[in-house]
Design a protein around this motif. Structure first.
Motif, PDB file in Angstrom:
ATOM      1  N   VAL A  70      44.665  83.542  46.546  1.00  0.00           N
ATOM      2  CA  VAL A  70      44.173  82.795  47.440  1.00  0.00           C
ATOM      3  C   VAL A  70      42.725  83.297  47.910  1.00  0.00           C
ATOM      4  N   PRO A  71      41.784  82.187  48.256  1.00  0.00           N
ATOM      5  CA  PRO A  71      40.456  82.763  48.723  1.00  0.00           C
ATOM      6  C   PRO A  71      40.553  83.578  49.678  1.00  0.00           C
ATOM      7  N   TRP A  72      39.372  84.514  50.000  1.00  0.00           N
ATOM      8  CA  TRP A  72      39.355  85.028  51.273  1.00  0.00           C
ATOM      9  C   TRP A  72      39.206  84.010  52.430  1.00  0.00           C
ATOM     10  N   LYS A  73      38.359  83.064  51.917  1.00  0.00           N
ATOM     11  CA  LYS A  73      38.052  81.982  53.123  1.00  0.00           C
ATOM     12  C   LYS A  73      39.443  81.443  53.841  1.00  0.00           C
ATOM     13  N   SER A  74      40.441  81.178  52.946  1.00  0.00           N
ATOM     14  CA  SER A  74      41.619  80.857  53.541  1.00  0.00           C
ATOM     15  C   SER A  74      42.704  81.838  54.189  1.00  0.00           C
ATOM     16  N   VAL A  75      42.390  82.995  53.676  1.00  0.00           N
ATOM     17  CA  VAL A  75      42.970  84.124  54.556  1.00  0.00           C
ATOM     18  C   VAL A  75      42.334  84.468  55.785  1.00  0.00           C
ATOM     19  N   ALA A  76      40.939  84.221  56.053  1.00  0.00           N
ATOM     20  CA  ALA A  76      40.165  84.332  57.306  1.00  0.00           C
ATOM     21  C   ALA A  76      40.648  83.041  58.025  1.00  0.00           C
ATOM     22  N   ALA A  77      40.783  81.991  57.500  1.00  0.00           N
ATOM     23  CA  ALA A  77      40.794  80.923  58.421  1.00  0.00           C
ATOM     24  C   ALA A  77      42.443  80.946  59.000  1.00  0.00           C
ATOM     25  N   ILE A  78      43.291  81.681  58.345  1.00  0.00           N
ATOM     26  CA  ILE A  78      44.727  81.713  58.832  1.00  0.00           C
ATOM     27  C   ILE A  78      44.776  82.483  59.885  1.00  0.00           C
ATOM     28  N   ALA A  79      43.870  83.625  59.523  1.00  0.00           N
ATOM     29  CA  ALA A  79      44.009  85.030  60.448  1.00  0.00           C
ATOM     30  C   ALA A  79      43.076  84.442  61.680  1.00  0.00           C
ATOM     31  N   GLY A  80      42.198  83.823  61.520  1.00  0.00           N
ATOM     32  CA  GLY A  80      41.390  83.138  62.778  1.00  0.00           C
ATOM     33  C   GLY A  80      42.189  82.400  63.753  1.00  0.00           C
ATOM     34  N   ALA A  81      42.976  81.576  62.843  1.00  0.00           N
ATOM     35  CA  ALA A  81      43.827  80.588  63.574  1.00  0.00           C
ATOM     36  C   ALA A  81      44.937  81.311  64.521  1.00  0.00           C
ATOM     37  N   LEU A  82      45.494  82.259  64.088  1.00  0.00           N
ATOM     38  CA  LEU A  82      46.707  82.940  64.659  1.00  0.00           C
ATOM     39  C   LEU A  82      46.147  83.979  65.614  1.00  0.00           C
ATOM     40  N   VAL A  83      44.956  84.530  65.539  1.00  0.00           N
ATOM     41  CA  VAL A  83      44.342  85.134  66.635  1.00  0.00           C
ATOM     42  C   VAL A  83      43.901  84.335  67.804  1.00  0.00           C
ATOM     43  N   TYR A  84      43.495  83.307  67.250  1.00  0.00           N
ATOM     44  CA  TYR A  84      43.255  82.105  68.443  1.00  0.00           C
ATOM     45  C   TYR A  84      44.399  81.701  69.168  1.00  0.00           C
ATOM     46  N   VAL A  85      45.447  81.569  68.832  1.00  0.00           N
ATOM     47  CA  VAL A  85      46.935  81.386  69.193  1.00  0.00           C
ATOM     48  C   VAL A  85      47.128  82.628  70.091  1.00  0.00           C
ATOM     49  N   GLY A 106      45.477  72.275  68.254  1.00  0.00           N
ATOM     50  CA  GLY A 106      44.481  71.758  67.413  1.00  0.00           C
ATOM     51  C   GLY A 106      43.975  72.647  66.277  1.00  0.00           C
ATOM     52  N   VAL A 107      43.469  73.826  66.744  1.00  0.00           N
ATOM     53  CA  VAL A 107      43.104  74.714  65.928  1.00  0.00           C
ATOM     54  C   VAL A 107      44.240  75.157  64.744  1.00  0.00           C
ATOM     55  N   VAL A 108      45.452  75.170  64.938  1.00  0.00           N
ATOM     56  CA  VAL A 108      46.382  75.502  63.940  1.00  0.00           C
ATOM     57  C   VAL A 108      46.573  74.263  62.958  1.00  0.00           C
ATOM     58  N   ALA A 109      46.395  72.946  63.585  1.00  0.00           N
ATOM     59  CA  ALA A 109      46.507  71.686  62.625  1.00  0.00           C
ATOM     60  C   ALA A 109      45.444  71.736  61.782  1.00  0.00           C
ATOM     61  N   LEU A 110      44.233  71.986  62.421  1.00  0.00           N
ATOM     62  CA  LEU A 110      42.944  72.019  61.642  1.00  0.00           C
ATOM     63  C   LEU A 110      43.152  73.078  60.444  1.00  0.00           C
ATOM     64  N   CYS A 111      43.506  74.332  60.857  1.00  0.00           N
ATOM     65  CA  CYS A 111      43.709  75.180  59.805  1.00  0.00           C
ATOM     66  C   CYS A 111      44.763  74.897  58.633  1.00  0.00           C
ATOM     67  N   LEU A 112      45.922  74.215  59.050  1.00  0.00           N
ATOM     68  CA  LEU A 112      46.746  73.840  57.950  1.00  0.00           C
ATOM     69  C   LEU A 112      46.186  72.920  57.210  1.00  0.00           C
ATOM     70  N   LYS A 113      45.358  72.086  57.586  1.00  0.00           N
ATOM     71  CA  LYS A 113      44.737  71.061  56.719  1.00  0.00           C
ATOM     72  C   LYS A 113      43.602  71.764  55.852  1.00  0.00           C
TER      73      LYS A 113
END
Length: 138
Positions: A70-85, A106-113
């Motif tokens: 998995v690219p770091w960009k995806s790891v960071a996006a997932i972690a960022g969304a969870l931190v936001y939550v 909205g942030v989680v939905a965008l991250c999932l996409k």
């Protein structure tokens, strides 16, 4: 009534993902139960419960070195969304009844996409790893 657009969700996700460092993933994993409890107890986020569990599973396997496809960009996006939550005082504070979790959703939905294909590949890897091998008689 607070509003939260897709553009605003992207800004927030990009901001949080940009702050994530490798060592932050371990800290986030230690807060998994608190985040999952928050998701279960919020109407707007509850529908993402299984997706968030999958996100945490992938982060944990990444952190432990079991899954690195998995690219770091995806790891960071997932972690960022969870931190936001996790943050109760985000763009729309979670304390505002009826609206407080709109931005989180909205942030989680965008991250999932954004990471959908990475999560699907991970889920397939995880399923194959957990399935017992059966031998066929020769």
């Amino acid at each position: 009534m607070p509003s939260f657009s897709r553009r605003k969700a992207k800004q927030q996700l990009d901001r949080e993902a940009g702050k994530i460092r490798s060592e932050d993933v371990g800290d986030l994993l230690s807060r998994q139960q608190a985040i999952e409890d928050k998701v279960q107890n919020s109407g707007k986020l509850q529908r993402f419960s299984s997706d968030i569990k999958l996100m945490f599973s992938m982060l944990r396997d990444y952190w432990q070195g079991n899954y690195r496809e998995v690219p770091w960009k995806s790891v960071a996006a997932i972690a960022g969304a969870l931190v936001y939550v996790m943050n109760p005082m985000d763009v729309i504070p979670d304390l505002i009844m009826g609206f407080g979790f709109i931005d989180d959703a909205g942030v989680v939905a965008l991250c999932l996409k954004m990471v959908e294909s990475d999560l699907l590949r991970y889920a397939a890897w995880k399923q194959n790893k957990e399935e017992p091998w059966t031998s066929q008689p020769s």
